[in-house]
Design a protein around this motif. Structure first.
Motif, PDB file in Angstrom:
ATOM      1  N   GLU A 188       7.186  -0.768  16.997  1.00  0.00           N
ATOM      2  CA  GLU A 188       6.856   0.572  17.503  1.00  0.00           C
ATOM      3  C   GLU A 188       5.355   0.780  17.646  1.00  0.00           C
ATOM      4  O   GLU A 188       4.899   1.891  17.855  1.00  0.00           O
ATOM      5  N   GLY A 189       4.571  -0.292  17.488  1.00  0.00           N
ATOM      6  CA  GLY A 189       3.157  -0.229  17.829  1.00  0.00           C
ATOM      7  C   GLY A 189       2.188  -0.044  16.681  1.00  0.00           C
ATOM      8  O   GLY A 189       0.980   0.032  16.908  1.00  0.00           O
ATOM      9  N   ALA A 190       2.690   0.032  15.432  1.00  0.00           N
ATOM     10  CA  ALA A 190       1.775   0.233  14.303  1.00  0.00           C
ATOM     11  C   ALA A 190       1.060  -1.063  13.951  1.00  0.00           C
ATOM     12  O   ALA A 190       1.601  -2.156  14.118  1.00  0.00           O
ATOM     13  N   ARG A 191      -0.161  -0.922  13.459  1.00  0.00           N
ATOM     14  CA  ARG A 191      -0.862  -2.031  12.815  1.00  0.00           C
ATOM     15  C   ARG A 191      -0.618  -1.897  11.313  1.00  0.00           C
ATOM     16  O   ARG A 191      -0.703  -0.791  10.770  1.00  0.00           O
ATOM     17  N   LEU A 192      -0.323  -3.031  10.671  1.00  0.00           N
ATOM     18  CA  LEU A 192       0.259  -2.961   9.329  1.00  0.00           C
ATOM     19  C   LEU A 192      -0.542  -3.675   8.259  1.00  0.00           C
ATOM     20  O   LEU A 192      -1.061  -4.776   8.491  1.00  0.00           O
ATOM     21  N   VAL A 193      -0.561  -3.065   7.067  1.00  0.00           N
ATOM     22  CA  VAL A 193      -0.911  -3.764   5.837  1.00  0.00           C
ATOM     23  C   VAL A 193       0.377  -3.867   5.033  1.00  0.00           C
ATOM     24  O   VAL A 193       0.981  -2.844   4.702  1.00  0.00           O
ATOM     25  N   VAL A 194       0.817  -5.105   4.791  1.00  0.00           N
ATOM     26  CA  VAL A 194       2.099  -5.306   4.112  1.00  0.00           C
ATOM     27  C   VAL A 194       1.858  -5.882   2.720  1.00  0.00           C
ATOM     28  O   VAL A 194       0.949  -6.676   2.510  1.00  0.00           O
ATOM     29  N   ASN A 195       2.711  -5.475   1.783  1.00  0.00           N
ATOM     30  CA  ASN A 195       2.525  -5.863   0.379  1.00  0.00           C
ATOM     31  C   ASN A 195       3.834  -6.290  -0.261  1.00  0.00           C
ATOM     32  O   ASN A 195       4.898  -5.740   0.027  1.00  0.00           O
ATOM     33  N   ALA A 196       3.728  -7.268  -1.140  1.00  0.00           N
ATOM     34  CA  ALA A 196       4.766  -7.659  -2.098  1.00  0.00           C
ATOM     35  C   ALA A 196       4.105  -8.707  -2.988  1.00  0.00           C
ATOM     36  O   ALA A 196       2.927  -9.020  -2.808  1.00  0.00           O
ATOM     37  N   ARG A 197       4.860  -9.245  -3.943  1.00  0.00           N
ATOM     38  CA  ARG A 197       4.264 -10.260  -4.818  1.00  0.00           C
ATOM     39  C   ARG A 197       4.452 -11.667  -4.276  1.00  0.00           C
ATOM     40  O   ARG A 197       3.724 -12.568  -4.630  1.00  0.00           O
ATOM     41  N   ARG A 198       5.447 -11.874  -3.400  1.00  0.00           N
ATOM     42  CA  ARG A 198       5.719 -13.240  -2.888  1.00  0.00           C
ATOM     43  C   ARG A 198       4.904 -13.494  -1.626  1.00  0.00           C
ATOM     44  O   ARG A 198       5.155 -12.888  -0.574  1.00  0.00           O
ATOM     45  N   GLU A 199       3.954 -14.418  -1.752  1.00  0.00           N
ATOM     46  CA  GLU A 199       2.993 -14.671  -0.683  1.00  0.00           C
ATOM     47  C   GLU A 199       3.642 -15.334   0.540  1.00  0.00           C
ATOM     48  O   GLU A 199       3.364 -14.941   1.678  1.00  0.00           O
ATOM     49  N   ALA A 200       4.497 -16.321   0.305  1.00  0.00           N
ATOM     50  CA  ALA A 200       5.053 -17.084   1.435  1.00  0.00           C
ATOM     51  C   ALA A 200       5.861 -16.168   2.354  1.00  0.00           C
ATOM     52  O   ALA A 200       5.766 -16.253   3.585  1.00  0.00           O
TER      53      ALA A 200
END
Ligand code: NAP
Length: 254
Positions: free
Chosen positions: A29-41
């Motif tokens: 939908e066009g957003a630029r994202l910062v995504v987070n979790a603990r699993r890097e891969a």
């Protein structure tokens, strides 16, 4: 038309389930994202997938119930993309189910930290950045458990998730005049690794499906679509609410 065109969003718990599908949908939908979790891969794979389709995303790996990670998420949104408009604070953990007398104080704190302290820290750092942009939209992931249904064996989960509804109401009233909307989404049983950990036998799954009016669990994409609605300007007059997207689990008695 893309509903999040020009928007900058944080999505926590983006390595799996509801957060993963919401991040994918926000990017489409066009957003630029910062995504987070603990699993890097898993996060790296998500970022690569979004970039492959022409989107923009950056991963911040870490425990979102820690203040420095919550702050880094916001700082990354500002430094990389120029600000913050939307935050989907979605991480969650059920803890081990069991009667209250078997819940250790450490287990209690662990669930409250993941589910409730992370949300407080998210808001603490996200709201000043949103005020800089003249407004924003925050969505927390709560649940029907502890809101419309008392579910045995889940004291810490229910208490922490109910706490999110209180947090939602206070923040919505505190910042509504400054154009920040705050809502909670309350999914029903959803077919994710967390949902499947409870629906872990054919019998358990049939039981859980039967609790819902729709007689099935949600696909995470179905929850993501409601998150998109709350996050976007389509929900411009919706704030302070606890939105049930629960397949009717809250109203079913048969
Ligand atoms: P899931 O597939 O297990 O996803 C949980 C996500 O949270 C994962 O991406 C996990 O990533 C992340 N996470 C957990 N603790 C974290 C932490 N401390 N810091 C950063 N990331 C963390 O489960 P889900 O069903 O999508 O759950 C998403 C939300 O929906 C949760 O808040 C849950 O309580 C809520 N919910 C789920 C259901 C259901 O039936 N599934 C129903 C109602 C509400 P890492 O392991 O990589 O850190």
């Amino acid at each position: 038309m893309e509903r999040l065109n020009g928007k900058i969003a944080i999505v926590t718990g983006a390595s799996s389930g509801i957060g993963l599908e919401t991040a994918r949908l926000f990017a489409r939908e066009g957003a630029r994202l910062v995504v987070n979790a603990r699993r890097e891969a898993e996060l790296d794979a998500l970022v690569a997938e979004i970039e492959a389709t022409g989107g923009e995303a950056v991963a911040v790996v870490g425990d979102a119930s820690e203040a420095d990670v919550a702050e880094t998420l916001v700082r990354t949104a500002i430094e990389r993309f120029g600000g913050l408009d939307i935050a989907f604070n979605n991480i969650g953990a059920t803890g081990d189910p069991g009667p209250v007398f078997d819940v250790s104080i450490d287990a209690w704190h662990a669930v409250l930290d993941t589910n409730l302290t992370s949300a407080f820290l998210g808001a603490k750092y996200q709201i000043p950045a949103m005020l800089e942009r003249g407004g924003g939209s925050i969505v927390f992931t709560s649940t029907f458990v502890g809101h419309t249904v008392g579910f045995p064996g889940m004291v810490a989960y229910a208490a922490s998730k109910a706490g999110l509804v209180g947090l939602t109401q206070v923040l919505a009233s505190e910042f509504g005049a400054r154009n920040i909307r705050v809502n909670a989404i309350l999914p029903g049983g959803t077919d994710t690794p967390m949902g499947r950990a409870t629906a872990n036998t054919p019998e358990a799954r049939a039981f859980i499906e039967g609790l819902h009016a729709l007689k099935r669990m949600a696909k995470p994409e179905e929850i993501a679509r409601s998150v998109l609605h709350l996050a976007s300007d389509e929900a411009s007059f919706t704030t302070g609410t606890a939105v049930l997207v629960d397949g009717g689990v809250s109203i079913t008695r048969t």
